[in-house]
Design an enzyme around this catalytic site. Structure first.
Site: not given
Ligand SMILES: [Zn+2]
Length: 274
Positions: A146, A149
């Site tokens: 996460e 990203h």
């Molecule tokens: Zn993802």
């Protein structure tokens, strides 16, 4: 929409409109964006938003989420402690790539097996992921993905692409008697040709960066493989959560993670127990 059909449609437009669109988009990329490379994968990208703007964008969304889900926020107990403990180590690693980001993690009581990181470093974890992660290393796999990203600025990259696609669509639609409907159609064609492979590439890149992040944070990267196998069993027949979306198949994902393992293992230093 296949690339061939898009190409066919575009070539049916007056060629000059397409040429102008390409030139204008090229100039906009030079003027409105800065060139940089992603962490770990070292891919060149063009981003329009500054780090500060991304923090601001993420904060707005974060505050909205926390207002809406105020009753679900967990702020004590063993699950809270685990999420804070693992996030702290992942944030320290990601912070080396993005010193301007402002990191914070919130645990929400929700049955869904999901987590996400907003642009600029605000992380949200749902309690529904914890029965699947089961241990700190697997939670680090999720948080690494996460947070990757955010540090690879995937949201900003998508915003940039969408903006440029709109510009190109307006020019191409304008090249033939412009109507709003034509514009919408050209925009949809240009966008569809690009978005799915692009989002798959971003998911894969987040896996790669996340794996190295978890290793740098002191978690055994081999735990990522075990986690994805559990995740595959847990999500059978269900809508895939954010970090399982847009992947051709879990099998393929695990295969690729295994290919990146030697790189991650070189970055891995076991942490002292905490
Ligand atoms: Zn993802």
């Amino acid at each position: 929409m296949s690339k061939k059909r898009v190409l066919g449609f575009l070539l049916a437009r007056p060629l000059i409109a397409v040429v102008i669109a390409v030139l204008v988009v090229g100039v906009l990329v030079m003027v409105q964006t800065h060139k940089q490379t992603t962490p770990v994968t070292e891919r060149t990208q063009h981003i329009g938003l500054s780090d500060a703007q991304q923090v601001q964008l993420g904060n707005q969304q974060y505050e909205k989420t926390l207002r809406q889900d105020r009753a679900a926020i967990i702020s004590s107990g063993p699950q809270y402690a685990e999420v804070q403990r693992v996030a702290k180590r992942i944030e320290a690693v990601a912070g080396r790539d993005k010193p301007a980001f402002r990191w914070r993690v919130t645990l929400l009581r929700k049955n869904e097996a999901n987590a996400y990181c907003l642009p600029g470093g605000k992380i949200v974890v749902y309690t529904g992921i914890l029965p699947v992660t089961r241990n700190d290393a697997a939670l680090a796999t999720v948080l690494g993905h996460e947070v990757a990203h955010a540090t690879a600025e995937h949201a900003a990259e998508r915003i940039e692409r969408e903006h440029l696609t709109k510009v190109a669509a307006a020019i191409i639609a304008g090249g033939v008697a412009f109507t709003p409907r034509q514009y919408v159609r050209v925009f949809a064609l240009l966008g569809a040709a690009d978005s799915l492979p692009f989002s798959r590439a971003q998911e894969s890149e987040a896996d790669h960066i996340g794996l190295v992040y978890m290793a740098r944070a002191g978690y055994d990267p081999r735990e990522a493989v075990a986690f994805w196998k559990r995740m595959r069993r847990a999500s059978k027949g269900q809508e895939p959560p954010e970090f399982a979306s847009d992947h051709p198949s879990d099998e393929h994902r695990i295969e690729r993670i295994q290919q990146w393992l030697p790189e991650a293992e070189r970055a891995y230093k076991p942490a002292r127990a905490d």
